[in-house]
Design a protein around this motif. Structure first.
Motif, mmCIF file in Angstrom:
data_model
loop_
_atom_site.group_PDB
_atom_site.id
_atom_site.type_symbol
_atom_site.label_atom_id
_atom_site.label_comp_id
_atom_site.label_asym_id
_atom_site.label_seq_id
_atom_site.Cartn_x
_atom_site.Cartn_y
_atom_site.Cartn_z
ATOM 1 N N HIS A 10 0.543 -7.815 -5.344
ATOM 2 C CA HIS A 10 -0.744 -7.790 -4.965
ATOM 3 C C HIS A 10 -1.238 -6.046 -5.231
ATOM 4 O O HIS A 10 -2.297 -5.844 -5.202
ATOM 5 N N ILE A 11 -0.206 -5.362 -5.912
ATOM 6 C CA ILE A 11 -0.359 -4.050 -6.053
ATOM 7 C C ILE A 11 -0.009 -3.807 -7.733
ATOM 8 O O ILE A 11 1.081 -4.104 -7.918
ATOM 9 N N THR A 12 -0.547 -3.239 -8.437
ATOM 10 C CA THR A 12 -0.330 -3.115 -9.883
ATOM 11 C C THR A 12 0.606 -1.870 -10.085
ATOM 12 O O THR A 12 0.237 -0.800 -9.436
ATOM 13 N N GLY A 13 1.866 -2.276 -10.660
ATOM 14 C CA GLY A 13 2.583 -1.408 -10.898
ATOM 15 C C GLY A 13 2.616 -0.678 -12.359
ATOM 16 O O GLY A 13 3.608 -0.410 -12.889
ATOM 17 N N ASP A 14 1.483 -0.157 -12.628
ATOM 18 C CA ASP A 14 1.293 0.120 -14.026
ATOM 19 C C ASP A 14 1.512 1.609 -14.361
ATOM 20 O O ASP A 14 1.848 2.434 -13.503
ATOM 21 N N ALA A 15 1.387 2.180 -15.305
ATOM 22 C CA ALA A 15 1.527 3.838 -15.741
ATOM 23 C C ALA A 15 0.596 4.506 -14.936
ATOM 24 O O ALA A 15 1.304 5.423 -14.660
ATOM 25 N N ARG A 16 -0.625 4.127 -14.840
ATOM 26 C CA ARG A 16 -1.289 4.843 -13.798
ATOM 27 C C ARG A 16 -0.740 4.985 -12.557
ATOM 28 O O ARG A 16 -0.825 6.114 -11.799
ATOM 29 N N THR A 17 -0.370 3.978 -11.924
ATOM 30 C CA THR A 17 0.105 3.790 -10.604
ATOM 31 C C THR A 17 1.371 4.895 -10.563
ATOM 32 O O THR A 17 1.482 5.635 -9.484
ATOM 33 N N LEU A 18 2.208 4.500 -11.486
ATOM 34 C CA LEU A 18 3.457 5.656 -11.560
ATOM 35 C C LEU A 18 3.099 6.991 -11.720
ATOM 36 O O LEU A 18 3.633 7.819 -10.861
ATOM 37 N N GLU A 19 1.973 7.364 -12.543
ATOM 38 C CA GLU A 19 1.487 8.690 -12.488
ATOM 39 C C GLU A 19 1.076 9.271 -11.219
ATOM 40 O O GLU A 19 1.358 10.439 -10.804
ATOM 41 N N VAL A 20 0.329 8.372 -10.535
ATOM 42 C CA VAL A 20 -0.008 9.034 -9.179
ATOM 43 C C VAL A 20 1.029 9.314 -8.258
ATOM 44 O O VAL A 20 1.073 10.219 -7.490
ATOM 45 N N VAL A 21 2.058 8.383 -8.376
ATOM 46 C CA VAL A 21 3.239 8.537 -7.387
ATOM 47 C C VAL A 21 4.014 9.836 -7.788
ATOM 48 O O VAL A 21 4.189 10.405 -6.835
ATOM 49 N N GLU A 22 4.256 10.052 -9.017
ATOM 50 C CA GLU A 22 4.895 11.120 -9.456
ATOM 51 C C GLU A 22 4.183 12.390 -9.024
ATOM 52 O O GLU A 22 4.954 13.187 -8.386
ATOM 53 N N ASP A 23 3.008 12.513 -9.264
ATOM 54 C CA ASP A 23 2.184 13.543 -8.894
ATOM 55 C C ASP A 23 2.129 13.943 -7.333
ATOM 56 O O ASP A 23 2.365 14.969 -6.993
ATOM 57 N N MET A 24 1.999 12.813 -6.662
ATOM 58 C CA MET A 24 1.952 12.910 -5.109
ATOM 59 C C MET A 24 3.252 13.375 -4.618
ATOM 60 O O MET A 24 3.568 14.371 -3.861
ATOM 61 N N LEU A 25 4.416 12.870 -5.105
ATOM 62 C CA LEU A 25 5.931 13.168 -4.543
ATOM 63 C C LEU A 25 6.087 14.697 -5.178
ATOM 64 O O LEU A 25 6.725 15.324 -4.251
ATOM 65 N N GLN A 26 5.640 15.085 -6.274
ATOM 66 C CA GLN A 26 6.109 16.281 -6.901
ATOM 67 C C GLN A 26 5.186 17.263 -5.763
ATOM 68 O O GLN A 26 5.744 18.443 -5.619
ATOM 69 N N SER A 27 4.126 17.049 -5.486
ATOM 70 C CA SER A 27 3.344 18.104 -4.552
ATOM 71 C C SER A 27 3.780 17.982 -3.364
ATOM 72 O O SER A 27 3.866 19.203 -2.689
#
Length: 105
Positions: A10-27
């Motif tokens: 039900h949740i798209t695991g595309d490149a945009r989602t991965l980018e959001v995840v990486e940015d959030m975890l980095q911050s």
């Protein structure tokens, strides 16, 4: 620090989602990256297409070098909120754990 993203159907695991995840975890926990080998992110919509309050589950599993994995779970209304608040929980948990370890040295 390696980041591994896992999503349900039900949740798209595309490149945009991965980018959001990486940015959030980095911050949120980027300052701890040197002490972590990997973070696994699991995003799931518990109610599927039905909707509902706090139906997005974010499970974060951090793998500190030489220690057992640490896991936190957070439920929220949308993916970004679940991820942000889950990352804050993980940061607090890891800072507490690393603080205890540093005091022993």
């Amino acid at each position: 620090m390696q980041i591994q993203l896992n999503t349900d159907t039900h949740i798209t695991g595309d490149a945009r989602t991965l980018e959001v995840v990486e940015d959030m975890l980095q911050s949120e926990i980027g300052h701890l990256a040197g002490r972590l080998s990997r973070i696994e992110v699991h995003l799931a919509d518990e109610n599927g297409g039905k909707g509902g309050a706090d139906d997005i589950r974010c499970t974060l599993e951090a793998r500190p070098e030489g220690l057992q994995p640490h896991t936190v779970v957070h439920h929220d209304a949308d993916v970004k909120s679940a991820l942000r608040n889950g990352a804050k929980k993980l940061r607090a948990h890891l800072e507490s754990e690393f603080g205890r370890l540093d005091k022993r040295r």
